[in-house]
Design a protein around this motif. Structure first.
Motif, PDB file in Angstrom:
ATOM      1  N   ASN A  71      32.152  43.167  -3.524  1.00  0.00           N
ATOM      2  CA  ASN A  71      31.241  42.779  -2.449  1.00  0.00           C
ATOM      3  C   ASN A  71      30.923  41.291  -2.501  1.00  0.00           C
ATOM      4  O   ASN A  71      30.841  40.628  -1.460  1.00  0.00           O
ATOM      5  CB  ASN A  71      29.949  43.593  -2.502  1.00  0.00           C
ATOM      6  N   ASP A  72      30.753  40.768  -3.711  1.00  0.00           N
ATOM      7  CA  ASP A  72      30.469  39.337  -3.846  1.00  0.00           C
ATOM      8  C   ASP A  72      31.651  38.495  -3.360  1.00  0.00           C
ATOM      9  O   ASP A  72      31.457  37.496  -2.664  1.00  0.00           O
ATOM     10  CB  ASP A  72      30.138  38.983  -5.302  1.00  0.00           C
ATOM     11  N   PHE A  73      32.857  38.875  -3.733  1.00  0.00           N
ATOM     12  CA  PHE A  73      34.033  38.134  -3.264  1.00  0.00           C
ATOM     13  C   PHE A  73      34.158  38.215  -1.748  1.00  0.00           C
ATOM     14  O   PHE A  73      34.516  37.249  -1.087  1.00  0.00           O
ATOM     15  CB  PHE A  73      35.317  38.674  -3.914  1.00  0.00           C
ATOM     16  N   LYS A  74      33.851  39.381  -1.195  1.00  0.00           N
ATOM     17  CA  LYS A  74      34.016  39.599   0.245  1.00  0.00           C
ATOM     18  C   LYS A  74      32.910  38.940   1.066  1.00  0.00           C
ATOM     19  O   LYS A  74      33.176  38.367   2.119  1.00  0.00           O
ATOM     20  CB  LYS A  74      34.037  41.109   0.524  1.00  0.00           C
ATOM     21  N   ASN A  75      31.679  38.957   0.583  1.00  0.00           N
ATOM     22  CA  ASN A  75      30.530  38.518   1.370  1.00  0.00           C
ATOM     23  C   ASN A  75      30.134  37.057   1.162  1.00  0.00           C
ATOM     24  O   ASN A  75      29.223  36.581   1.833  1.00  0.00           O
ATOM     25  CB  ASN A  75      29.319  39.410   1.071  1.00  0.00           C
ATOM     26  N   ASN A  76      30.769  36.361   0.260  1.00  0.00           N
ATOM     27  CA  ASN A  76      30.429  34.965   0.014  1.00  0.00           C
ATOM     28  C   ASN A  76      31.564  34.069   0.477  1.00  0.00           C
ATOM     29  O   ASN A  76      32.727  34.408   0.352  1.00  0.00           O
ATOM     30  CB  ASN A  76      30.148  34.736  -1.473  1.00  0.00           C
ATOM     31  N   LYS A  77      31.197  32.898   1.005  1.00  0.00           N
ATOM     32  CA  LYS A  77      32.204  31.971   1.516  1.00  0.00           C
ATOM     33  C   LYS A  77      32.969  31.277   0.400  1.00  0.00           C
ATOM     34  O   LYS A  77      34.108  30.891   0.587  1.00  0.00           O
ATOM     35  CB  LYS A  77      31.537  30.926   2.405  1.00  0.00           C
ATOM     36  N   GLY A  78      32.333  31.095  -0.736  1.00  0.00           N
ATOM     37  CA  GLY A  78      32.987  30.377  -1.821  1.00  0.00           C
ATOM     38  C   GLY A  78      32.742  31.022  -3.165  1.00  0.00           C
ATOM     39  O   GLY A  78      31.714  31.664  -3.399  1.00  0.00           O
ATOM     40  N   ALA A 128      32.754  32.625 -16.129  1.00  0.00           N
ATOM     41  CA  ALA A 128      31.683  33.010 -15.210  1.00  0.00           C
ATOM     42  C   ALA A 128      32.189  32.735 -13.802  1.00  0.00           C
ATOM     43  O   ALA A 128      33.045  31.877 -13.596  1.00  0.00           O
ATOM     44  CB  ALA A 128      30.426  32.195 -15.483  1.00  0.00           C
ATOM     45  N   ILE A 129      31.649  33.466 -12.859  1.00  0.00           N
ATOM     46  CA  ILE A 129      31.990  33.244 -11.457  1.00  0.00           C
ATOM     47  C   ILE A 129      30.715  32.829 -10.745  1.00  0.00           C
ATOM     48  O   ILE A 129      29.675  33.474 -10.880  1.00  0.00           O
ATOM     49  CB  ILE A 129      32.566  34.501 -10.794  1.00  0.00           C
ATOM     50  N   ILE A 130      30.822  31.723 -10.026  1.00  0.00           N
ATOM     51  CA  ILE A 130      29.693  31.247  -9.240  1.00  0.00           C
ATOM     52  C   ILE A 130      30.034  31.491  -7.774  1.00  0.00           C
ATOM     53  O   ILE A 130      31.061  31.028  -7.284  1.00  0.00           O
ATOM     54  CB  ILE A 130      29.421  29.758  -9.513  1.00  0.00           C
ATOM     55  N   PHE A 131      29.169  32.231  -7.104  1.00  0.00           N
ATOM     56  CA  PHE A 131      29.360  32.555  -5.695  1.00  0.00           C
ATOM     57  C   PHE A 131      28.420  31.713  -4.846  1.00  0.00           C
ATOM     58  O   PHE A 131      27.273  31.480  -5.224  1.00  0.00           O
ATOM     59  CB  PHE A 131      29.066  34.035  -5.433  1.00  0.00           C
ATOM     60  N   SER A 132      28.918  31.258  -3.709  1.00  0.00           N
ATOM     61  CA  SER A 132      28.066  30.510  -2.774  1.00  0.00           C
ATOM     62  C   SER A 132      28.150  31.157  -1.405  1.00  0.00           C
ATOM     63  O   SER A 132      29.232  31.419  -0.901  1.00  0.00           O
ATOM     64  CB  SER A 132      28.497  29.040  -2.706  1.00  0.00           C
ATOM     65  N   GLN A 133      26.994  31.379  -0.813  1.00  0.00           N
ATOM     66  CA  GLN A 133      26.954  32.002   0.505  1.00  0.00           C
ATOM     67  C   GLN A 133      27.144  30.981   1.608  1.00  0.00           C
ATOM     68  O   GLN A 133      27.840  31.226   2.567  1.00  0.00           O
ATOM     69  CB  GLN A 133      25.623  32.726   0.698  1.00  0.00           C
ATOM     70  N   VAL A 171      39.011  26.895 -11.265  1.00  0.00           N
ATOM     71  CA  VAL A 171      39.577  27.011  -9.914  1.00  0.00           C
ATOM     72  C   VAL A 171      38.484  27.538  -8.994  1.00  0.00           C
ATOM     73  O   VAL A 171      37.460  28.044  -9.450  1.00  0.00           O
ATOM     74  CB  VAL A 171      40.814  27.960  -9.944  1.00  0.00           C
ATOM     75  N   GLY A 172      38.704  27.389  -7.708  1.00  0.00           N
ATOM     76  CA  GLY A 172      37.748  27.903  -6.741  1.00  0.00           C
ATOM     77  C   GLY A 172      38.445  28.602  -5.596  1.00  0.00           C
ATOM     78  O   GLY A 172      39.666  28.538  -5.450  1.00  0.00           O
ATOM     79  N   CYS A 173      37.669  29.254  -4.791  1.00  0.00           N
ATOM     80  CA  CYS A 173      38.187  29.938  -3.610  1.00  0.00           C
ATOM     81  C   CYS A 173      37.170  29.719  -2.486  1.00  0.00           C
ATOM     82  O   CYS A 173      36.030  30.152  -2.589  1.00  0.00           O
ATOM     83  CB  CYS A 173      38.359  31.422  -3.908  1.00  0.00           C
ATOM     84  N   LEU A 174      37.592  28.985  -1.450  1.00  0.00           N
ATOM     85  CA  LEU A 174      36.724  28.726  -0.303  1.00  0.00           C
ATOM     86  C   LEU A 174      37.385  29.268   0.951  1.00  0.00           C
ATOM     87  O   LEU A 174      38.514  28.913   1.268  1.00  0.00           O
ATOM     88  CB  LEU A 174      36.478  27.228  -0.120  1.00  0.00           C
ATOM     89  N   ASN A 175      36.655  30.121   1.652  1.00  0.00           N
ATOM     90  CA  ASN A 175      37.167  30.720   2.894  1.00  0.00           C
ATOM     91  C   ASN A 175      38.568  31.298   2.709  1.00  0.00           C
ATOM     92  O   ASN A 175      39.484  31.015   3.471  1.00  0.00           O
ATOM     93  CB  ASN A 175      37.141  29.700   4.028  1.00  0.00           C
ATOM     94  N   ASN A 176      38.740  32.062   1.653  1.00  0.00           N
ATOM     95  CA  ASN A 176      39.997  32.756   1.325  1.00  0.00           C
ATOM     96  C   ASN A 176      41.144  31.818   0.980  1.00  0.00           C
ATOM     97  O   ASN A 176      42.298  32.195   1.074  1.00  0.00           O
ATOM     98  CB  ASN A 176      40.419  33.699   2.447  1.00  0.00           C
ATOM     99  N   GLU A 177      40.847  30.597   0.598  1.00  0.00           N
ATOM    100  CA  GLU A 177      41.873  29.634   0.194  1.00  0.00           C
ATOM    101  C   GLU A 177      41.580  29.170  -1.232  1.00  0.00           C
ATOM    102  O   GLU A 177      40.467  28.757  -1.546  1.00  0.00           O
ATOM    103  CB  GLU A 177      41.869  28.438   1.147  1.00  0.00           C
ATOM    104  N   ILE A 178      42.586  29.220  -2.084  1.00  0.00           N
ATOM    105  CA  ILE A 178      42.436  28.797  -3.474  1.00  0.00           C
ATOM    106  C   ILE A 178      42.417  27.269  -3.531  1.00  0.00           C
ATOM    107  O   ILE A 178      43.266  26.616  -2.929  1.00  0.00           O
ATOM    108  CB  ILE A 178      43.597  29.345  -4.346  1.00  0.00           C
ATOM    109  N   LEU A 190      40.349  44.061 -11.888  1.00  0.00           N
ATOM    110  CA  LEU A 190      40.287  45.244 -11.025  1.00  0.00           C
ATOM    111  C   LEU A 190      39.588  44.932  -9.703  1.00  0.00           C
ATOM    112  O   LEU A 190      40.001  45.413  -8.646  1.00  0.00           O
ATOM    113  CB  LEU A 190      39.576  46.382 -11.748  1.00  0.00           C
ATOM    114  N   ALA A 191      38.542  44.115  -9.741  1.00  0.00           N
ATOM    115  CA  ALA A 191      37.817  43.766  -8.521  1.00  0.00           C
ATOM    116  C   ALA A 191      38.681  42.910  -7.596  1.00  0.00           C
ATOM    117  O   ALA A 191      38.615  43.038  -6.377  1.00  0.00           O
ATOM    118  CB  ALA A 191      36.529  43.026  -8.861  1.00  0.00           C
TER     119      ALA A 191
END
Length: 161
Positions: free
Chosen positions: A15-22, A80-85, A109-116, A60-61
């Motif tokens: 849910n965090d990966f899906k609902n956050n922009k970054g 650690a994973i830092i999520f940004s809304q 590494v990061g992921c913003l708007n589904n782009e690595i 798995l997630a």
């Protein structure tokens, strides 16, 4: 941790990966609890969240999402994973500042708007500042020629009189 707890963590991460922009992956090996709590507070002030989970649960997630497949090689050591809304540049700025202050806090590494995005781009996002700051700089740049033209027209009208 029993099976149901693990499943709950996996669903929460999905849910965090899906609902956050970054999202940003950070290596935290060797950091103290006090240091991690300070980072977590700073991230929370910027509107983000920081989570620490086992690498197998992260794998798995991320398993069902095609763009998250590219993150799997980074799921090793203590991370650690830092999520940004919303405001990813502000969180990237906090991450970069913390990375400079503490050598054990490494941006992977990061992921913003589904782009690595790689570390150098994260540092770039951290250097540009917030959306409001960028817009105010742009407004200043656009306003400057208009002020010069108005001054020039005013001087021309003074010279004709």
């Amino acid at each position: 941790m029993n099976h149901h707890e693990k499943q709950s963590v996996i669903e929460s991460l999905k849910n965090d990966f899906k609902n956050n922009k970054g999202s940003f992956l950070i290596e935290i090996k060797g950091m103290t609890v006090a240091q991690l709590q300070a980072v977590r507070r700073n991230i929370k002030k910027q509107g983000g969240t920081m989570k620490v989970a086992k690498n197998t649960l992260l794998t798995l997630a991320a398993g069902e999402s095609s763009h998250l497949e590219q993150l799997k090689p980074y799921f090793k050591n203590q991370i650690a994973i830092i999520f940004s809304q919303e405001e990813s540049p502000e969180i990237a700025q906090t991450i970069c500042k913390t990375s400079e202050e503490n050598e054990k806090f490494k941006v992977l590494v990061g992921c913003l708007n589904n782009e690595i995005i790689q570390t150098n781009k994260i540092k770039f996002f951290g250097s540009i500042g917030s959306k409001e700051l960028v817009l105010s700089r742009l407004a200043g740049i656009l306003k400057s020629p208009m002020i010069k033209i108005a001054w020039l027209l005013q001087e021309v009208s003074k010279n004709k009189q």
